[in-house]
Design a protein around this motif. Structure first.
Motif, PDB file in Angstrom:
ATOM      1  N   GLU A  56      69.468  52.856  16.847  1.00  0.00           N
ATOM      2  CA  GLU A  56      70.798  53.294  16.391  1.00  0.00           C
ATOM      3  C   GLU A  56      70.997  54.451  15.927  1.00  0.00           C
ATOM      4  O   GLU A  56      72.034  55.095  15.916  1.00  0.00           O
ATOM      5  N   GLU A  57      70.005  54.937  15.396  1.00  0.00           N
ATOM      6  CA  GLU A  57      70.214  56.295  14.806  1.00  0.00           C
ATOM      7  C   GLU A  57      70.413  57.436  16.268  1.00  0.00           C
ATOM      8  O   GLU A  57      71.038  58.607  16.095  1.00  0.00           O
ATOM      9  N   MET A  58      69.714  57.174  17.361  1.00  0.00           N
ATOM     10  CA  MET A  58      69.851  58.120  18.404  1.00  0.00           C
ATOM     11  C   MET A  58      71.205  57.711  19.228  1.00  0.00           C
ATOM     12  O   MET A  58      71.383  58.675  19.963  1.00  0.00           O
ATOM     13  N   ILE A  59      72.011  56.977  18.827  1.00  0.00           N
ATOM     14  CA  ILE A  59      73.299  56.660  19.589  1.00  0.00           C
ATOM     15  C   ILE A  59      74.149  57.868  19.204  1.00  0.00           C
ATOM     16  O   ILE A  59      74.469  58.216  17.874  1.00  0.00           O
ATOM     17  N   VAL A  60      74.842  58.593  20.031  1.00  0.00           N
ATOM     18  CA  VAL A  60      75.846  59.407  19.714  1.00  0.00           C
ATOM     19  C   VAL A  60      77.322  58.880  19.800  1.00  0.00           C
ATOM     20  O   VAL A  60      78.127  59.409  19.215  1.00  0.00           O
ATOM     21  N   GLU A  61      77.570  57.878  21.101  1.00  0.00           N
ATOM     22  CA  GLU A  61      78.856  57.190  21.123  1.00  0.00           C
ATOM     23  C   GLU A  61      78.651  55.875  21.670  1.00  0.00           C
ATOM     24  O   GLU A  61      77.915  55.744  22.540  1.00  0.00           O
ATOM     25  N   LYS A  62      79.567  55.203  21.252  1.00  0.00           N
ATOM     26  CA  LYS A  62      79.451  53.877  21.788  1.00  0.00           C
ATOM     27  C   LYS A  62      80.929  53.620  22.356  1.00  0.00           C
ATOM     28  O   LYS A  62      82.129  53.932  21.710  1.00  0.00           O
ATOM     29  N   LYS A  63      81.015  53.239  23.723  1.00  0.00           N
ATOM     30  CA  LYS A  63      82.627  52.728  24.535  1.00  0.00           C
ATOM     31  C   LYS A  63      82.588  51.444  24.689  1.00  0.00           C
ATOM     32  O   LYS A  63      81.599  50.691  25.240  1.00  0.00           O
ATOM     33  N   PHE A  64      83.530  50.883  24.514  1.00  0.00           N
ATOM     34  CA  PHE A  64      83.715  49.431  24.971  1.00  0.00           C
ATOM     35  C   PHE A  64      84.880  49.411  26.019  1.00  0.00           C
ATOM     36  O   PHE A  64      85.766  49.887  25.499  1.00  0.00           O
ATOM     37  N   HIS A  65      84.630  48.383  26.875  1.00  0.00           N
ATOM     38  CA  HIS A  65      85.975  48.419  28.006  1.00  0.00           C
ATOM     39  C   HIS A  65      85.929  46.769  28.260  1.00  0.00           C
ATOM     40  O   HIS A  65      85.021  46.217  28.600  1.00  0.00           O
ATOM     41  N   ARG A  66      87.162  46.353  28.041  1.00  0.00           N
ATOM     42  CA  ARG A  66      87.542  44.938  28.797  1.00  0.00           C
ATOM     43  C   ARG A  66      87.656  44.924  30.268  1.00  0.00           C
ATOM     44  O   ARG A  66      88.583  45.551  30.787  1.00  0.00           O
ATOM     45  N   MET A  67      86.736  44.710  31.029  1.00  0.00           N
ATOM     46  CA  MET A  67      86.718  44.933  32.175  1.00  0.00           C
ATOM     47  C   MET A  67      87.559  43.594  33.023  1.00  0.00           C
ATOM     48  O   MET A  67      88.205  44.076  34.285  1.00  0.00           O
ATOM     49  N   SER A  68      87.802  42.589  32.558  1.00  0.00           N
ATOM     50  CA  SER A  68      88.647  41.402  33.215  1.00  0.00           C
ATOM     51  C   SER A  68      88.967  40.509  32.093  1.00  0.00           C
ATOM     52  O   SER A  68      88.670  40.615  30.887  1.00  0.00           O
ATOM     53  N   ASP A  69      89.557  39.347  32.461  1.00  0.00           N
ATOM     54  CA  ASP A  69      89.956  38.330  31.384  1.00  0.00           C
ATOM     55  C   ASP A  69      88.644  37.789  30.813  1.00  0.00           C
ATOM     56  O   ASP A  69      88.748  36.864  29.741  1.00  0.00           O
ATOM     57  N   LYS A  70      87.444  37.922  31.405  1.00  0.00           N
ATOM     58  CA  LYS A  70      86.216  37.223  31.084  1.00  0.00           C
ATOM     59  C   LYS A  70      85.099  38.222  30.668  1.00  0.00           C
ATOM     60  O   LYS A  70      84.096  37.807  30.225  1.00  0.00           O
ATOM     61  N   THR A  71      85.299  39.461  30.933  1.00  0.00           N
ATOM     62  CA  THR A  71      83.889  40.376  31.014  1.00  0.00           C
ATOM     63  C   THR A  71      84.353  41.526  29.668  1.00  0.00           C
ATOM     64  O   THR A  71      85.261  42.291  29.907  1.00  0.00           O
ATOM     65  N   THR A  72      83.382  42.008  28.934  1.00  0.00           N
ATOM     66  CA  THR A  72      83.363  43.135  28.330  1.00  0.00           C
ATOM     67  C   THR A  72      81.944  43.820  28.558  1.00  0.00           C
ATOM     68  O   THR A  72      81.111  43.366  28.718  1.00  0.00           O
ATOM     69  N   ILE A  73      82.133  45.237  28.636  1.00  0.00           N
ATOM     70  CA  ILE A  73      81.045  46.140  28.625  1.00  0.00           C
ATOM     71  C   ILE A  73      80.780  47.189  27.602  1.00  0.00           C
ATOM     72  O   ILE A  73      82.026  47.573  27.190  1.00  0.00           O
ATOM     73  N   CYS A  74      79.677  47.182  27.227  1.00  0.00           N
ATOM     74  CA  CYS A  74      79.437  48.253  26.251  1.00  0.00           C
ATOM     75  C   CYS A  74      78.594  49.419  26.814  1.00  0.00           C
ATOM     76  O   CYS A  74      77.579  49.106  27.533  1.00  0.00           O
ATOM     77  N   LEU A  75      79.019  50.532  26.591  1.00  0.00           N
ATOM     78  CA  LEU A  75      78.062  51.761  27.053  1.00  0.00           C
ATOM     79  C   LEU A  75      77.600  52.629  25.834  1.00  0.00           C
ATOM     80  O   LEU A  75      78.575  53.057  25.116  1.00  0.00           O
ATOM     81  N   LEU A  76      76.602  52.914  25.804  1.00  0.00           N
ATOM     82  CA  LEU A  76      75.620  53.353  24.580  1.00  0.00           C
ATOM     83  C   LEU A  76      75.434  54.827  25.270  1.00  0.00           C
ATOM     84  O   LEU A  76      74.604  54.744  26.292  1.00  0.00           O
ATOM     85  N   ILE A  77      75.634  55.686  24.640  1.00  0.00           N
ATOM     86  CA  ILE A  77      75.397  57.161  24.805  1.00  0.00           C
ATOM     87  C   ILE A  77      74.501  57.825  23.967  1.00  0.00           C
ATOM     88  O   ILE A  77      74.831  57.741  22.483  1.00  0.00           O
ATOM     89  N   PHE A  78      73.207  58.235  24.283  1.00  0.00           N
ATOM     90  CA  PHE A  78      72.390  58.680  23.445  1.00  0.00           C
ATOM     91  C   PHE A  78      72.142  60.192  23.159  1.00  0.00           C
ATOM     92  O   PHE A  78      72.534  60.706  24.365  1.00  0.00           O
TER      93      PHE A  78
END
Length: 122
Positions: A56-78
């Protein structure tokens, strides 16, 4: 062992004691009754706290996106430029809760990052 169970009617998260059964009868705090089918996954094992903190200390940015009515995606940028994705989905769109989806997608992304960046954590 205790497991988390999410009520399909109200989205309430319940901690349920599990001792090897394949199906549990659960009553949520709002008095809803439902069956919880237990599926063992090795990926449900939690990360050790020291390695989780380092990740978690290495994470620079967290991005969340709701892809559809049923799916969520998280992108971690280090900090080293590496990007890791985690995904959360539900079977029925009426069961979707964005907060829970973000949390589950983030946890999966951390576990994927552990595999990809494990060498940096030693």
């Amino acid at each position: 062992m205790f497991i988390e169970s999410i009520c399909p009617k109200c989205g309430e998260i319940n901690n349920v004691e599990h001792s090897g059964e394949k199906i549990l009868l659960v009553t949520c705090k709002n008095k809803h009754f439902y069956d919880h089918v237990v599926t063992p996954y090795s990926r449900t094992a939690e990360l050790k706290n020291d390695k989780r903190i380092k990740l978690e200390e290495m994470i620079v940015e967290k991005k969340f996106h709701r892809m559809s009515d049923k799916t969520t995606i998280c992108l971690l940028i280090f900090e080293n430029g590496y990007e890791v994705e985690g995904r959360s989905t539900v079977r029925d769109k009426s069961d979707f809760r964005l907060v829970i989806g973000k949390d589950k997608a983030y946890e999966q992304a951390l576990k994927n990052a552990m595999v990809a960046l494990g060498a940096y954590l030693k």
